[in-house]
Design a protein around this motif. Structure first.
Motif, mmCIF file in Angstrom:
data_model
loop_
_atom_site.group_PDB
_atom_site.id
_atom_site.type_symbol
_atom_site.label_atom_id
_atom_site.label_comp_id
_atom_site.label_asym_id
_atom_site.label_seq_id
_atom_site.Cartn_x
_atom_site.Cartn_y
_atom_site.Cartn_z
ATOM 1 N N SER A 248 0.817 -1.222 0.000
ATOM 2 C CA SER A 248 0.000 0.000 0.000
ATOM 3 C C SER A 248 0.848 1.268 0.000
ATOM 4 C CB SER A 248 -0.921 0.003 1.222
ATOM 5 O OG SER A 248 -0.176 0.262 2.402
ATOM 6 N N HIS A 249 2.150 1.111 -0.053
ATOM 7 C CA HIS A 249 3.067 2.265 -0.015
ATOM 8 C C HIS A 249 2.889 3.096 1.254
ATOM 9 C CE1 HIS A 249 4.924 1.480 -3.845
ATOM 10 N NE2 HIS A 249 3.732 1.116 -4.268
ATOM 11 N N CYS A 250 2.601 2.386 2.322
ATOM 12 C CA CYS A 250 2.562 3.028 3.639
ATOM 13 C C CYS A 250 3.215 2.057 4.630
ATOM 14 C CB CYS A 250 1.113 3.318 4.034
ATOM 15 S SG CYS A 250 0.962 4.183 5.611
ATOM 16 N N MET A 251 4.079 2.611 5.483
ATOM 17 C CA MET A 251 4.746 1.806 6.513
ATOM 18 C C MET A 251 4.232 2.248 7.875
ATOM 19 S SD MET A 251 8.680 2.028 5.146
ATOM 20 C CE MET A 251 8.735 3.807 5.368
ATOM 21 N N ALA A 252 4.211 1.287 8.792
ATOM 22 C CA ALA A 252 3.799 1.614 10.165
ATOM 23 C C ALA A 252 4.945 1.287 11.123
ATOM 24 C CB ALA A 252 2.556 0.815 10.534
ATOM 25 N N TYR A 253 5.407 2.316 11.835
ATOM 26 C CA TYR A 253 6.397 2.114 12.897
ATOM 27 C C TYR A 253 5.627 2.024 14.206
ATOM 28 C CZ TYR A 253 9.810 3.812 9.476
ATOM 29 O OH TYR A 253 10.594 3.972 8.356
ATOM 30 N N ARG A 254 5.770 0.891 14.905
ATOM 31 C CA ARG A 254 4.962 0.680 16.101
ATOM 32 C C ARG A 254 5.842 0.562 17.326
ATOM 33 N NH1 ARG A 254 0.253 -3.548 15.099
ATOM 34 N NH2 ARG A 254 -0.655 -2.614 13.242
ATOM 35 N N THR A 255 5.371 1.182 18.402
ATOM 36 C CA THR A 255 6.113 1.041 19.647
ATOM 37 C C THR A 255 5.204 1.305 20.840
ATOM 38 O OG1 THR A 255 8.145 1.647 20.775
ATOM 39 C CG2 THR A 255 6.907 3.439 19.776
ATOM 40 N N LEU A 256 5.661 0.896 21.999
ATOM 41 C CA LEU A 256 5.009 1.216 23.264
ATOM 42 C C LEU A 256 5.907 2.192 24.014
ATOM 43 C CD1 LEU A 256 3.899 -2.393 24.267
ATOM 44 C CD2 LEU A 256 2.365 -0.521 23.648
ATOM 45 N N ILE A 257 5.303 3.201 24.596
ATOM 46 C CA ILE A 257 6.064 4.213 25.330
ATOM 47 C C ILE A 257 5.500 4.277 26.751
ATOM 48 C CG2 ILE A 257 6.629 6.687 25.426
ATOM 49 C CD1 ILE A 257 6.264 6.733 22.376
ATOM 50 N N PRO A 258 6.352 4.256 27.748
ATOM 51 C CA PRO A 258 5.842 4.393 29.118
ATOM 52 C C PRO A 258 5.027 5.679 29.242
ATOM 53 C CG PRO A 258 8.145 3.738 29.147
ATOM 54 C CD PRO A 258 7.812 4.055 27.716
ATOM 55 N N MET A 259 3.871 5.599 29.895
ATOM 56 C CA MET A 259 2.941 6.718 29.918
ATOM 57 C C MET A 259 3.564 7.979 30.529
ATOM 58 S SD MET A 259 0.121 7.786 28.847
ATOM 59 C CE MET A 259 -1.000 6.458 28.387
ATOM 60 N N ALA A 260 4.430 7.806 31.533
ATOM 61 C CA ALA A 260 5.048 8.988 32.158
ATOM 62 C C ALA A 260 5.846 9.785 31.116
ATOM 63 C CB ALA A 260 5.949 8.554 33.317
ATOM 64 N N GLN A 261 6.535 9.067 30.247
ATOM 65 C CA GLN A 261 7.305 9.754 29.197
ATOM 66 C C GLN A 261 6.381 10.393 28.161
ATOM 67 O OE1 GLN A 261 10.509 7.579 27.405
ATOM 68 N NE2 GLN A 261 10.990 6.498 29.316
ATOM 69 N N ALA A 262 5.325 9.684 27.827
ATOM 70 C CA ALA A 262 4.380 10.231 26.843
ATOM 71 C C ALA A 262 3.762 11.528 27.354
ATOM 72 C CB ALA A 262 3.293 9.200 26.544
ATOM 73 N N LYS A 263 3.464 11.569 28.653
ATOM 74 C CA LYS A 263 2.884 12.789 29.235
ATOM 75 C C LYS A 263 3.866 13.964 29.173
ATOM 76 C CE LYS A 263 -0.320 10.489 32.433
ATOM 77 N NZ LYS A 263 -0.583 10.146 33.838
ATOM 78 N N GLU A 264 5.150 13.691 29.353
ATOM 79 C CA GLU A 264 6.153 14.762 29.224
ATOM 80 C C GLU A 264 6.076 15.415 27.849
ATOM 81 O OE1 GLU A 264 9.517 12.406 31.865
ATOM 82 O OE2 GLU A 264 10.015 13.080 29.831
#
Lengths: 477, 477
Positions: B220-236
């Protein structure tokens, strides 16, 4: 819920009983720029709810460009709510259903048929890809000029002035009427101005500023070759059934739409052709097209389509389709100015629904102006506030849907003309678009106009501070 | 009309009372290829209506690729009609709502937010373009592996066999069972085979032929980069509200979607990036992606998005998104073979609705197999006819909608990633797409699955000659 429905029905009933209230001197005075179909339909609606209306049209007489126009049953129901005289005018102008299935199959349909050559054993056969029923009298088609003529008869003398080209609109401040200047040096005054002046709207330029990109429509890179063909000749090319019923022949980079007109004596045929080039002159969007150009665009198509094109005249009108897709209007109102119809949302014609959107605009504005008239009677000093609130409510209700149509018309043109139609390996993919085509078409046909009236009234009342409610604002966080 | 509605409700009620009928020896034997979520959900449904089912899965154990999955309320209602144990399994696998608005705002939403840099005074602020409410518990998200584990517990032992890779299916003629051969040399027999074997389905290859273009998905000519990030870091990076609620940051050629998982301790983040290149190896669609690649794709985006990307790990999974858009499957059935879920209509994930379509497939097939079981009890000799009629009815009911989703998922990706988001002069045009986004989303969320059940039953009965009715055929004239 039930209560709400009754409220709506009650309010529609009031609208229909509220015709021609006698003047109290407090009524708003509104100038409509443009005496086309939408301008005149709106005029009839505003007169009925008690607005003092003047219409200024730049042309020498009433004229509508384009031969035919068709309205959905839904648009005709909206006309009826604006004023019962409007569907009467439509029918008295000789509108007819666009299908001829007879008693066995009285419905009107949209039909998409394989126009590209599939090398069938019988080269005169074509496959019907898809059809959608709009029900009996699902569309009614008429000649634009005849409908306009019938509408004019519904309007008292001296409401419309011809040969008046808008120059500028001056806002002279609070408590003062707007000053409208025409290019002939004359002026007029009004409490508000509504632009129904079409795709090249001058009111839009004034509202947005001449440098705004939406002040000028842009080329959709699609041309329409239009002609009328005597029905006997059309039947030779297509056979009886195809010639006398609407069909849209689709294929790569072009499509050919036709339907019967003039009591089945003529076929109205439009060949839409993709054009990668720039259009040479934005001020002149109609040119002379040749049969050779159409032949070239439909090279490789099936025999019936090519045979029909052989029956086109050697030269015909070629229309460059301009619309507001590239740069949509960011707001349809500003203070006491407002846009309706093509002036607000000029669209390409691929849904055949541009005029219907203008009718919906007119119903929305008529609904609002009834409220403004009532408000002005009770509080004459609140006239400007009420007009501004009405135009804001109108913008809120109408912009999303009408701009969706502009996008959707471009999209269905892309789907009609996709290259995949010419590639047998891609035919399953090509045909998978009809579910989307159905959804888009049904969104137009099955519009909940009573819901729109209710939303319109609620929006106006909120803006007048009559009801609690939080206006939708941009959320930033 | 009312009568019809009651009939449907009655039939649904029968379905729910008809669990685990004792074997009569006449029941159809069906092999399901693929033990993923759709394969197991379908297995539970078919067991309940009295089909003898065997499932063959090529993997060593049950595993679902991809971290999280969310189902709409509508898909969960379909699960409930297939078997009441399925929503119980979903909830026991720890599914949670995807929003955290608290008591004040309990609804789940989809939110589209301006991810591109608008040079605001406060560079940490972003404009919310649009949001759609799915109601309270409008989505429920869980880990794929946990849901699968819960589903396995609903299935008796010996129904599922692991480490069995399908090789061929041989039709040995009328009155004979299909012979299914596995790559380890073993065989199995059944009256019919349903392929739930995913995007690279072997059953699809057998059904269409290996040379058919739809036998292989395309990039489809689209790539998905997937990851999990600790919520405390995401809130920063994003602040409390944005980090703990679903948001889709949209902009030119990319979009970044995230929502909380694992009881709000982690953020699941997916960066979708347009890729004009060919994917090097079709057999290996997951590769290692680097933070530098993601950084480059989101260059020029707003500070919160770039800050979040700085918290991505240095390397992560990069998924090439393959689907069946380019070459859709022309028919989902052939005689006694049939496809369901991704095997039939593998889609890109931009609507987040691929698995939900598979659930709808499973409801349709469960509805049909209940009819087939009843028919086989009365007329054991009609088994093959009934299975073929069921699969034809299934193809008729499911193909249009599920292929619409494949198209629509590509389309919304184009809208998410349109170049116009980066061009202030084009922002009005860019934003005008949300009406279409709403229509497409509502078509998924508000699917009339009871109507589908009724249509399915009618289609089956027509094909069995139990009712009058004209099957839809290709019209050529």
């Amino acid at each position: 819920m039930v209560w709400q429905v009754y409220t709506i029905i009650f309010e529609l009933a009031i609208m229909n009983e509220n015709m021609n209230p006698s003047s109290t001197g407090t009524e708003p005075e509104i100038i409509i720029i443009g005496g086309g179909i939408i301008g005149l339909v709106l005029t009839i609606g505003l007169l009925r709810v008690g607005v003092k209306v003047k219409v200024y049209e730049q042309a020498q007489g009433f004229r509508e460009i384009g031969a035919g126009i068709a309205f959905t049953a839904n648009a005709i129901r909206c006309m009826n709510l604006i004023d019962q005289s409007i569907p009467v005018a439509l029918r008295s102008s000789g509108s007819v259903a666009t299908s001829n299935g007879g008693a066995e199959d009285p419905d009107d349909y949209l039909r998409w048929i394989d126009g590209y050559d599939r090398h069938r054993e019988d080269p005169r056969k074509q496959r019907l890809f898809y059809k959608l029923s709009a029900g009996p009298r699902g569309f009614e088609g008429c000649r634009r000029d005849q409908f306009l003529e019938s509408l004019v008869k519904c309007i008292p003398p001296n409401v419309v002035e011809l040969k008046k080209r808008l120059d500028t609109i001056e806002d002279r401040g609070e408590g003062q009427k707007l000053l409208v200047r025409f290019t002939d040096g004359t002026t007029a005054e009004a409490d508000a101005v509504i632009g129904c002046d079409g795709v090249k709207s001058r009111v839009r330029q004034i509202l947005l500023g001449e440098d705004h990109p939406a002040s000028r429509p842009s080329y959709s890179h699609c041309m329409a070759y239009r002609t009328l063909i005597p029905m006997a000749q059309a039947k030779e090319a297509l056979g009886e059934y195809k010639a006398t019923n609407q069909h849209n022949h689709i294929g790569p980079n072009a499509n050919l739409l036709h339907y019967p007109v003039a009591n089945n004596t003529m076929m109205n045929a439009v060949a839409f052709v993709r054009d990668p080039n720039k259009w040479p002159d934005d001020s002149q969007t109609v040119a002379v097209g040749t049969k050779d150009e159409v032949r070239a665009a439909f090279q490789g198509w099936c025999a019936p389509v090519r045979d029909l094109i052989e029956r086109f005249p050697d030269t015909m009108s070629k229309w460059a389709i301009f619309d507001l897709w590239e740069y949509p209007v960011p707001y349809y109102n500003n203070d006491r100015l407002c846009l309706a119809g093509d002036a607000a949302h000029a669209t390409s014609p691929h849904h055949g629904a541009g005029a219907g959107q203008g009718i919906e605009d007119a119903l929305c504005l008529t609904t609002l102006m009834r409220e403004v008239v009532t408000e002005c009677r009770a509080h004459p000093e609140a006239k400007a506030k009420a007009l501004t609130a009405a135009f804001r409510a109108y913008n809120q209700v109408r912009r999303t849907r009408s701009q969706w149509l502009v996008n959707s018309s471009r999209r269905v043109c892309d789907l009609h003309q996709q290259a995949e139609w010419a590639d047998d390996a891609k035919l399953t993919k090509a045909e998978s678009v009809f579910e989307e085509m159905k959804d888009r078409t049904f969104k137009i046909w099955h519009f909940d106009y009573e819901g729109m009236v209710a939303e319109t009234l609620q929006g106006f009342r909120q803006r007048m501070g009559w009801a609690n409610g939080i206006a939708k604002t941009t959320q930033i966080y």
